[in-house]
Write a protein that holds these residues in place. Structure first.
Motif, short mmCIF file in Angstrom:
data_model
loop_
_atom_site.label_atom_id
_atom_site.label_comp_id
_atom_site.label_asym_id
_atom_site.label_seq_id
_atom_site.Cartn_x
_atom_site.Cartn_y
_atom_site.Cartn_z
N CYS A 107 0.84 -1.20 0.00
CA CYS A 107 0.00 0.00 0.00
C CYS A 107 0.87 1.25 0.00
CB CYS A 107 -0.88 -0.04 1.24
SG CYS A 107 -1.84 1.44 1.50
N PHE A 108 0.57 2.16 -0.91
CA PHE A 108 1.32 3.42 -0.99
C PHE A 108 0.77 4.42 0.02
CE2 PHE A 108 2.29 7.52 -3.15
CZ PHE A 108 3.66 7.40 -3.16
N GLY A 109 -0.39 4.14 0.56
CA GLY A 109 -0.97 5.01 1.57
C GLY A 109 -2.15 5.82 1.09
N LEU A 110 -2.34 5.89 -0.23
CA LEU A 110 -3.46 6.68 -0.75
C LEU A 110 -4.69 5.78 -0.90
CD1 LEU A 110 -1.48 8.60 -3.51
CD2 LEU A 110 -2.06 9.41 -1.23
N PHE A 129 -1.90 5.75 -11.83
CA PHE A 129 -3.31 5.86 -12.14
C PHE A 129 -4.10 5.44 -10.91
CE2 PHE A 129 -0.92 4.84 -15.93
CZ PHE A 129 -1.35 5.79 -16.84
N ASP A 130 -5.18 6.18 -10.63
CA ASP A 130 -5.97 5.84 -9.44
C ASP A 130 -7.38 5.43 -9.84
OD1 ASP A 130 -6.57 8.35 -10.36
OD2 ASP A 130 -7.18 9.10 -8.41
N PRO A 181 -0.80 17.93 -2.47
CA PRO A 181 -1.00 18.33 -1.07
C PRO A 181 -0.98 17.16 -0.08
CG PRO A 181 -2.59 19.43 -2.48
CD PRO A 181 -1.83 18.48 -3.36
N VAL A 182 -1.54 16.01 -0.49
CA VAL A 182 -1.62 14.88 0.44
C VAL A 182 -0.23 14.34 0.79
CG1 VAL A 182 -2.01 13.25 -1.44
CG2 VAL A 182 -2.72 12.64 0.86
N LEU A 183 0.74 14.53 -0.10
CA LEU A 183 2.08 14.00 0.17
C LEU A 183 3.10 15.06 0.52
CD1 LEU A 183 1.89 11.34 -2.59
CD2 LEU A 183 2.70 10.81 -0.31
N ALA A 184 2.84 16.32 0.14
CA ALA A 184 3.86 17.36 0.32
C ALA A 184 4.24 17.56 1.79
CB ALA A 184 3.36 18.67 -0.28
N ARG A 185 3.29 17.45 2.70
CA ARG A 185 3.61 17.68 4.11
C ARG A 185 4.12 16.42 4.81
NH1 ARG A 185 1.80 22.24 6.74
NH2 ARG A 185 3.33 21.54 8.25
N GLN A 186 4.13 15.31 4.10
CA GLN A 186 4.56 14.07 4.73
C GLN A 186 6.08 13.95 4.70
OE1 GLN A 186 2.50 10.39 4.08
NE2 GLN A 186 0.80 11.41 3.07
N ARG A 187 6.60 13.14 5.63
CA ARG A 187 8.02 12.85 5.64
C ARG A 187 8.12 11.35 5.81
NH1 ARG A 187 12.62 16.16 7.43
NH2 ARG A 187 14.31 14.69 7.75
N SER A 435 -8.50 9.59 2.91
CA SER A 435 -8.26 8.60 3.94
C SER A 435 -7.15 7.68 3.47
CB SER A 435 -9.53 7.83 4.28
OG SER A 435 -9.91 7.04 3.20
N GLY A 436 -6.35 7.24 4.41
CA GLY A 436 -5.23 6.39 4.06
C GLY A 436 -4.15 6.47 5.11
N LEU A 437 -2.95 6.15 4.66
CA LEU A 437 -1.84 6.07 5.58
C LEU A 437 -0.94 7.28 5.37
CD1 LEU A 437 -1.34 3.68 7.40
CD2 LEU A 437 0.39 2.92 5.80
N VAL A 438 -0.63 8.00 6.44
CA VAL A 438 0.22 9.17 6.29
C VAL A 438 1.35 9.10 7.31
CG1 VAL A 438 -1.74 10.54 5.51
CG2 VAL A 438 -1.08 10.65 7.90
N GLU A 439 2.50 9.62 6.94
CA GLU A 439 3.62 9.69 7.88
C GLU A 439 4.04 11.14 7.98
OE1 GLU A 439 6.89 7.08 7.09
OE2 GLU A 439 8.05 7.81 8.80
#
Lengths: 678, 159
Positions: A107-110, A129-130, A181-187, A435-439
């Protein structure tokens, strides 16, 4: 899993020997094995062997001469329909005789965009592709694979790859996925490889620097002291919920003299609404196992267990495969890489008991007993599995260790707040858009997580609260959403970090009902050993059910009891908190206390006005049919379990309030939105 | 409870013998292996396990009844698991569970009279982003609506 490549493309796996001169086997280990995979051959110079290893590395790094299709095959991807897309694509490739590799990734988290599929052509970036169903997958394959026409309007973005030109004009219209935006703030540290690599391939993990931290720690020849020093310096705290400093736990176990010692990975992720550990185990199992090897070295353990929920069949399958592969190449077992360090790892399946997330209960379960906690001290560090020194850490804690050792404790400590270092993975769910997985780095505010990373509330409804920390945590209302995500700040507002479940709720969620939901969960999951938890949670649930039961038909005594309910809850809660045996019982009242603290008006509306402001407690609602909207289709009357609805076909229907049991079935089935509830 | 001295005895014996005797830590894996074979834990199998591990039968029953995973009664041809995790709850899994229970005429934990379906709840499947989730046998169904239950289950009835 399963790279479907044709025979003539089949290169040696990176884990295999280049030629007969390589003597590395599990029984005759070579100290340079891991480095040799990255830079070798080391022990001899031969152009042929260099080419073999370079080819294996390129394949493991996905620099293939044929296109690769990446299939998001984590549990959420498969559940959303990837299981149907895979055979359809296979059929397509066979029908057109296309030479294409297929890789199943984690899972990529999205998760809200699943099923996801990426295509990488040689020398080009990965195009993502989603929302791919069979029809869309075939359309994409036909255009991009068959006709080399990039279906930009169907794509979400691209993931840059080392072999691709970042400024290629044909991809200019597509955003870099990491800038969304969903990934830009993640680390992403723990999730670095999730969704990008084949989790069943040790070669791919090795090619990306995997097990280099282990090799470095073994080469130091100091019995793991340097590992411990790095972890102490990093300030890493337990990611399972409690937040105990990992380095101190390891130090305590290292100081114990009895042997053998045990190391246990707690993968019994039982909090409802949390799936961080599942995704890491499904997407990058080797990161967790490498962390365990480093931990075992630091505490001097020679045996280890991963205790994984039976509800996670895919994670179990991936772990079994990884352990087997590691044993085959000698990275698990006796005398690892010739260092004299031995570590034997076994997988234990849980059997569905939430309380087994508590460390002493988990140990009892591994021993084959009922999973009941016991009094501490003695702590497991002194007396754990079969009375031996035992250290227990969570999946995410272990997943952080390899990068701490590889990059140094100081680098890890540079991220986060003063007392909470590094990043935290959250399972962002509920009524949130992404919704999903974020770090995210520690110290980010909850508002940023929900509204920037999470993209805000579904249908842009008003936000109400976020539930953090599962059944032991609490609800955080809008006015406290600027609280930073760190262990201590969250406790100060009556919640806790917990393992990482973050459930977002809008105005339609009733906080009394939510408290009742958690209390029912804890009542069911209480092991029954100590009275405050067993009886106390049952009483609290009874009180909460009294509040949400249907209005009317109460005896005077029941009415008095209802009026006293909030007072009784506040009386019982501290008793359960102070006198329960284990963490489950001690934190059991938290969902009630935190909702009472911030949403007392909702409790009062239920108790005194017999009204549910959120419109969620159906027992307190009155259902009516709106005459102007009713078409007389009779669907509701046929659905009503008590025959409370009457009316002739094509005539306005009416609900008999005396017969109505407030189930809401009529509202669910009405196609004309003609049933209103107040 | 029905006693099984019959055809299952040899299968139980075969499973039990694959595990080391007298080692208590083998108890839960053994119970899991037996349930995998029969779909539930026949009483005679529990006794055979107790003998093999040299444990009182009461201890084996104690463990078998403690964990949610184990069933002491035979199950239907298909098992429906409605997820009752937080994310599913917030998206209406209680109503969904009621709808499934109504449709089948059973309460959670029961099997339909025709032996087709067993209804269970599960604390969390971990597929929260597609809530509410229903799992039928090994298949996940996400974002299930209460009024779509009959349509969802129909294909299984024919299998």
């Amino acid at each position: 899993m399963s790279t479907v490549l044709r025979e003539h493309h089949t290169v040696k796996a990176l884990t295999e020997a280049c030629c007969s001169r390589c003597t590395h086997r599990a029984a005759t280990p070579c100290a340079d094995y891991v480095r040799c995979r990255r830079e070798g051959p080391i022990c001899h110079q031969d152009a042929g062997c260099s080419a073999v290893l370079a080819g294996a590395r390129a394949a493991a790094n996905h620099a293939l001469a044929v296109p690769i299709i990446y299939l998001g095959a984590g549990t959420c991807g498969l559940a959303s329909g990837m299981d149907k897309v895979i055979p359809a694509l296979r059929g397509f490739l066979a029908e057109h005789d296309l030479d294409v590799a297929m890789k199943e990734v984690g899972c990529f988290g999205l998760c809200h965009r699943e099923p996801m599929l990426d295509i990488k052509k040689p020398g080009r970036p990965r195009v993502c592709f989603d929302g791919v169903d069979v029809k869309k997958a075939l359309a994409i394959a036909e255009r991009y694979l068959l006709n080399d026409d990039i279906p930009a309007e169907l794509a979400m973005g691209v993931i840059p790859t080392p072999d691709a030109d970042p400024d290629a004009p044909e991809f200019a219209a597509l955003p870099d996925l990491y800038t969304l935006p969903v990934l830009a703030r993640q680390r992403r540290t723990v999730l670095k490889h999730c969704g990008l690599i084949d989790p069943d391939s040790l070669s791919e993990y090795l090619a990306r620097g995997g097990y280099a931290a282990l090799e470095k720690a073994l080469a130091a020849g100091d019995d793991g002291q340097s590992v411990l020093d790095h972890v102490l310096q990093s300030g890493l705290r337990g990611r399972g919920g409690g937040g105990f400093p990992t380095g101190r736990k390891w130090q305590l176990t290292r100081q114990q003299t009895p042997t053998p010692k045990y190391l246990v990975c707690n993968a019994d992720e039982g909090d409802p609404g949390a799936f961080m550990d599942r995704s890491v185990l499904e997407g990058d199992p080797h990161r967790v196992i490498e962390g365990m090897l480093l931990g075992a070295l630091a505490i001097g353990a020679s045996y280890g267990y991963i205790y994984c929920r039976a509800e996670y069949p895919l994670a179990i399958k991936r772990l079994e495969h990884s352990i087997e592969e590691l044993e085959r190449v000698g990275l698990l077992g006796d005398n690892i890489l010739g260092s004299g360090f031995s570590f034997h790892l076994k997988l234990k399946q849980g059997a569905g008991a939430f309380v087994c997330g508590e460390e002493t209960a988990l140990l009892a379960s591994i021993e084959g007993k009922r999973g009941m906690p016991r009094v501490r001290p003695p702590y497991p560090a002194q007396s754990g599995l079969w009375g031996q020194p035992t250290c227990i850490n969570n999946v995410e804690t272990f997943a952080n260790v390899s990068s701490i050792v590889a990059e140094g404790g100081a680098a890890f400590a540079s991220v986060g707040t003063e007392r909470s270092k590094g990043t935290k993975v959250f399972a962002l769910t509920g009524t949130v858009k992404n919704s999903g997985l974020v770090e995210v780095p520690m110290g980010i505010t909850l508002r940023e997580v929900v509204f920037e990373v999470g993209g805000g509330i579904l249908e842009d409804r008003p936000f109400k609260a976020v539930q953090i920390g599962g059944p032991s945590g609490g609800c955080i209302p809008d006015q406290l959403m600027d609280t930073p995500v760190d262990y201590d700040s969250l406790i100060a507002v009556g919640a806790m970090m917990g393992s990482g479940g973050l459930v977002v709720m809008d105005e339609r969620t009733c906080m009394v009902d939510l408290a009742r939901f958690f209390m029912e969960f804890i009542r069911n999951e209480s092991c029954g050993k100590c009275i405050p938890c067993r009886e106390g949670t049952t009483r609290m649930l009874e009180i909460l059910e009294r509040i949400v039961r249907p209005a009317g038909g109460e005896s005077p005594r029941e009415t008095v009891e209802r009026f006293k309910s909030v007072t009784l809850l506040e009386e019982l809660a501290p008793v359960i908190r102070d006198t329960s045996l284990c963490g489950l019982g001690q934190t059991a009242p938290n969902p009630v206390l935190s909702t009472l603290r911030y949403f007392r008006d909702e409790y009062e509306a239920h108790v005194f006005e017999r009204r549910c402001p959120a419109g969620a407690c159906r027992a307190l609602l009155t259902f009516h049919i709106v005459a102007e909207k009713c078409k007389g289709c009779t669907l509701c009357a046929r659905q009503c379990p008590t025959g409370a609805i009457w009316g002739a076909p094509k005539q306005t229907h009416i609900i008999d309030q005396d017969k109505c049991v407030h189930c809401g079935a009529c509202q669910d089935v009405c196609k004309f939105d003609a049933v209103s509830a107040q | 409870m029905t006693t099984h001295v019959c055809e299952c005895a040899s299968a139980v014996e075969r499973i039990v013998r694959a595990f080391p005797s007298g080692r208590r830590e083998a108890l839960i894996p053994l119970l899991q292996a037996v349930q995998e074979e029969f779909g539930y834990l026949p009483q005679d199998a529990l006794r055979a396990i107790a003998r093999h591990l040299n444990l009182p039968a009461a201890k084996v029953f104690g463990v078998a009844t403690f964990y949610n995973q184990f069933r002491l009664k035979p199950v239907g041809a298909h098992t429906i698991r409605v997820c009752r995790g937080t994310a599913c709850h917030v998206r209406g899994s209680k109503q969904l569970l009621d709808a499934v229970a109504d449709h089948l005429g059973v309460t959670p934990g029961e099997t339909t009279a025709d032996g087709e379906f067993t209804l269970e709840t599960v604390a969390c499947i971990g597929a929260c982003s597609i809530a509410p989730v229903v799992m039928v046998d090994g298949d996940f169904h996400g974002a299930v609506k209460s009024n779509a239950v009959a349509k969802l289950l129909e294909p299984y009835r024919e299998k």
